[in-house]
Each structure stands twice: as structure tokens, then as C-alpha cells.
Scaffold this motif. Structure first.
Motif, mmCIF file in Angstrom:
data_model
loop_
_atom_site.group_PDB
_atom_site.id
_atom_site.type_symbol
_atom_site.label_atom_id
_atom_site.label_comp_id
_atom_site.label_asym_id
_atom_site.label_seq_id
_atom_site.Cartn_x
_atom_site.Cartn_y
_atom_site.Cartn_z
ATOM 1 N N VAL A 239 0.711 -1.130 -0.069
ATOM 2 C CA VAL A 239 0.044 0.228 -0.026
ATOM 3 C C VAL A 239 0.846 1.376 -0.089
ATOM 4 O O VAL A 239 1.670 1.198 0.741
ATOM 5 N N TRP A 263 -0.969 -8.186 -4.357
ATOM 6 C CA TRP A 263 -1.785 -7.026 -4.435
ATOM 7 C C TRP A 263 -0.932 -5.499 -4.404
ATOM 8 O O TRP A 263 -0.458 -5.615 -3.405
ATOM 9 N N VAL A 265 -1.631 -1.616 -4.117
ATOM 10 C CA VAL A 265 -2.613 -0.728 -3.756
ATOM 11 C C VAL A 265 -1.867 0.808 -3.937
ATOM 12 O O VAL A 265 -1.111 0.913 -3.092
ATOM 13 N N HIS A 288 -4.685 -2.401 -7.632
ATOM 14 C CA HIS A 288 -6.056 -2.115 -7.165
ATOM 15 C C HIS A 288 -6.342 -0.813 -7.339
ATOM 16 O O HIS A 288 -7.113 -0.218 -6.933
ATOM 17 N N ARG A 291 -7.031 3.285 -3.105
ATOM 18 C CA ARG A 291 -8.186 2.877 -2.036
ATOM 19 C C ARG A 291 -8.060 3.557 -1.015
ATOM 20 O O ARG A 291 -6.563 3.871 -0.265
ATOM 21 N N LEU A 296 -9.909 0.272 1.559
ATOM 22 C CA LEU A 296 -8.518 -0.392 1.800
ATOM 23 C C LEU A 296 -8.424 -1.320 3.124
ATOM 24 O O LEU A 296 -7.497 -2.135 3.018
ATOM 25 N N LEU A 299 -8.952 -4.649 1.792
ATOM 26 C CA LEU A 299 -8.048 -5.363 1.257
ATOM 27 C C LEU A 299 -6.739 -5.834 2.162
ATOM 28 O O LEU A 299 -6.147 -6.805 2.133
#
Length: 409
Positions: A239, A263, A265, A288, A291, A296, A299
């Protein structure tokens, strides 16, 4: 109650510094403080009765006539407008203390000597390394860089540290030289609040006195961020901004080697090249996009662990704290302030920054751990977040610092 002059370039939620600035304003206002913001005018700003005192908007990425660009360059070096406006605001509100966050380029540190001359104690929270490194990050195209240490500011221009541009780098070099000559930070800011101990150590290495700094970790809303109770999934999640310093390419390569889902983000300038890397490596990676809020949290809560593969001197990443609040462990690079946040084997694991094989090994290890072991680490992470990174812990720590400067609520 006391009055706080709260200073930041932007008065809307733009990034991590703005989030902390606005949340700090909110919590102090709720505690009975009179909070007086000082920022730049912008169409996205929150409402404030003090908006008329904000400085004129400057956005350096927008097209502008030559004369305006020259004027903006002058404001980077020293903003007389900001000094005039903040003087008017001080005369109106008579603050007991001033607390600044990011002021570079827009407000400029020109305001600090004026605030000092008014007899107002002044603090600044350091979200980056700007008071030492003109380019903020101690990073260039070759990786971590400390060439400017011991005053070698000419290296900024020689290395083209600002967006690869000689002209911009020369301007920022001149900015830093002027601010050091005038002592904008060294003489006019009484105390610096620093979220990571690493940054304090690094700034001391660069010649700053340790007693100028107070360590106060960032915070998150642990009441709003709560574990969902969903079982750990198979994917590992990153993230944040998709920038070259974040090590996302290392994460993609490691995920491909380990054969685990990744993933990603966030948004940023590296997205196109990272998507190309996914195709080249055959990694099972999903982008993604941006988010926030419940999306968020969902996820992160559905992942097995958060991965922070940074390749620069991170300060105190909020994403680690958010993962902890959501009861997910973190696999982080051993660089900057990240190791301070991760308790090896209890709340996550570390790996050498930039080492694809070492990160792949950790991904494989976490993928083979029993869900119960991941859940146990998540519980420890949540307990750490509640103890060290809550809003109340931050509020009390901040008020202690204010009291040490002679200002009590």
C-alpha cells in the motif's frame, strides 16, 4: 485554553503529512484548544474563518507566464507574502505556540524568524529529511545518497537531484544555501518533533544537536480501524505511492520467485513500468489503484501480510500502523525507520532492502505458516498499535512536549 498556530502548506487531505496535520488540529480542538491554521489558498481547502490570511496558491506543475514563474521561484527562496500574512494572523489571534509541518516551497521557512521575534515558541514536525538533504529523501537515481553531508550542497546540482533537472536542482541548492545562511531552521525553530528514532540519529550524524529533537511516533485511529475477523488470505499486499524509491519492483520479482499472489494498492509514476515488469516476470500481481477508508481496510484485512519493500530512508510509515490495527503482520525492508516498527517474529519480519531472494524467502515462509500463526502475529500487532500508535497516546505525548516549552492547555 491555549491557542495554537498550526502551519502547513496545504489545508486539505493530500498526503501523509496533511493527514497528520489535520488530525492533530481536530484532536486539539476537541480538547478545547483554539486552533488557528495557516496554509496556502487552494480550491480543495477545508472551511476556515482564517482563509483570508492564507497565502496565494502556488502550484509548480501548472502552466504559468514567465513573470509568475520568476515570482514563484522567489517565493521558494523566501516568501515575503507569507511573512506579511502570518504577521497579520498573529496580531489577530495572539497564539501561545506555533507548530509547523511542511512549509517548503509554498509558505517557506521565512515565517519562522518573524514568529520567533513575536516571542512565540515554535515546533516543527519533520516528515522528511529536508533540513539536512535539499532533495528531502537522501536519494538519487543511484540509490541512497548522502553526498551533501558536511555542507557539500553543490552536489544537488551536480547530481540533478530534483526531477533530473539541472535548473530545478540549482534553484533548490540556492534555497538550501540561503536558509542555512539565515538560520531559518537552526536559529528560529525551538524544537523538532520526529516520528522515527532513525531520523534523529541521521540528523545528528549530519551535525544537528540531539537535544533539538523529540521523538513522537505517528498515530492512527485504532477505534476506527478494527480487525474484521476474516481468516488470513493467500495474497501479500503493498500500500502506498508507486514511486521508484518504494521497492515495488523488488516485491514483484520476489512474488514471482515465491509463487505467491501480490496486491498493489496505490497510484504513481511507476505504474506503467511496474505493469510491464509483471508481464516480464509472470508474477501473479493485481493492481487495485487508489483505495482508502473501508475499501483499503478490507484489502489489508483479506491479505496474509503487508509488504513494505522500501529502498530509501523511510521515516515512520503509516501503512505499517494501519496493518497492525487491522491485525495483519508486516514484512518490511531493514531501512530507515521501518525496523523500529517491526518486532521480528512477533508482529512481522525484516529482510535486507533491495534483496529479491531474501524477500522471496520471507514470502514463501509466511505462505507456509499456519493461519493460526498469522493470527497470533496479528494479535500482537494489534496490541502494539493500541499501546504505541493510538491517537490518545499521541495527544498526551504532544501536550507533554508543549508543556516542556512552557505552554499548557
Amino acid at each position: 485554553m491555549a491557542t495554537l498556530l498550526s502551519i502547513n502548506n496545504y489545508f486539505y487531505r493530500r498526503g501523509g503529512a496533511e493527514a497528520l496535520f489535520l488530525e492533530q488540529n481536530r484532536m486539539l480542538a476537541q480538547s478545547g484548544w483554539e486552533v488557528v491554521p495557516f496554509a496556502m489558498q487552494h480550491e480543495n481547502n477545508l472551511d476556515s474563518p482564517y482563509q483570508p490570511y492564507f497565502v496565494q496558491e502556488i502550484e509548480y506543475g501548472k502552466p504559468a507566464p514567465l513573470l509568475r514563474k520568476i515570482g514563484n521561484a522567489q517565493k521558494i527562496l523566501y516568501s515575503f507574502e507569507a511573512r506579511r500574512r502570518v504577521a497579520q494572523l498573529i496580531a489577530l489571534t495572539r497564539p501561545d505556540i506555533a507548530h509547523a509541518h511542511n512549509v517548503y516551497h509554498h509558505l517557506s521557512p521565512s515565517i519562522f524568524s518573524l514568529i520567533r521575534d513575536q516571542g512565540i515558541p515554535t515546533l516543527m514536525t519533520l516528515h522528511d529529511l529536508k533540513i539536512a538533504c535539499p532533495a528531502y529523501k537522501m536519494l538519487n537515481d543511484g540509490g541512497v545518497c548522502e553526498r551533501c553531508r558536511d555542507g557539500a550542497l553543490w552536489q544537488v546540482a551536480a547530481q540533478r537531484c530534483i526531477k533530473g533537472s539541472r535548473m530545478l536542482s540549482l534553484l533548490v541548492m540556492a534555497e538550501s544555501a540561503l536558509h542555512r545562511l539565515l538560520g531559518c531552521y537552526s536559529k528560529s525553530v525551538d524544537r523538532f518533533i520526529v516520528p522515527s528514532r532513525f531520523y534523529i540519529d541521521k540528523l545528528v550524524q549530519w551535525g544537528w544537536q540531539r537535544e533539538r529533537f523529540s521523538h513522537l511516533p505517528n498515530f492512527i485511529d485504532t477505534d476506527a480501524l478494527r480487525p474484521s475477523g476474516v481468516a488470513p488470505g493467500d495474497a501479500f499486499v503493498y500500500v502506498g505511492r508507486l514511486g521508484p524509491e518504494k521497492g515495488i519492483g523488488t516485491f514483484i520479482r520476489a512474488a514471482a520467485q515465491a509463487g505467491v499472489p501480490a496486491w498493489i494498492v496505490g497510484v504513481g509514476p511507476e505504474e506503467t513500468s511496474l505493469r510491464r515488469l509483471v508481464q516480464e516476470t509472470g508474477a501473479d500481481a493485481t493492481f487495485h489503484g487508489y483505495r482508502s477508508g473501508t475499501e483499503l481496510a478490507a484489502l489489508i484485512g483479506a491479505a496474509r501480510a503487508l509488504v513494505l519493500p522500501s529502498e530509501w530512508y523511510e521515516n515512520a510509515p503509516i501503512s505499517v500502523m494501519e496493518a497492525y490495527a487491522l491485525a495483519r503482520p508486516v514484512i518490511g525492508a531493514d531501512i530507515g525507520g521501518i525496523p523500529e516498527l517491526i518486532h521480528e517474529g512477533e508482529t512481522g519480519a525484516l529482510f535486507p532492502s533491495g534483496d529479491v531472494e531474501a524477500l522471496a524467502a520471507q514470502l514463501r515462509r509466511f505462505s507456509t505458516l499456519r493461519d493460526a500463526e498469522i493470527v497470533d502475529m496479528g494479535r500482537s500487532a494489534r496490541a502494539l498499535a493500541e499501546r504505541d500508535f493510538s491517537a490518545e497516546r499521541y495527544r498526551l505525548g504532544l501536550l507533554d512536549i508543549y508543556r516542556s516549552m512552557g505552554v499548557a492547555a
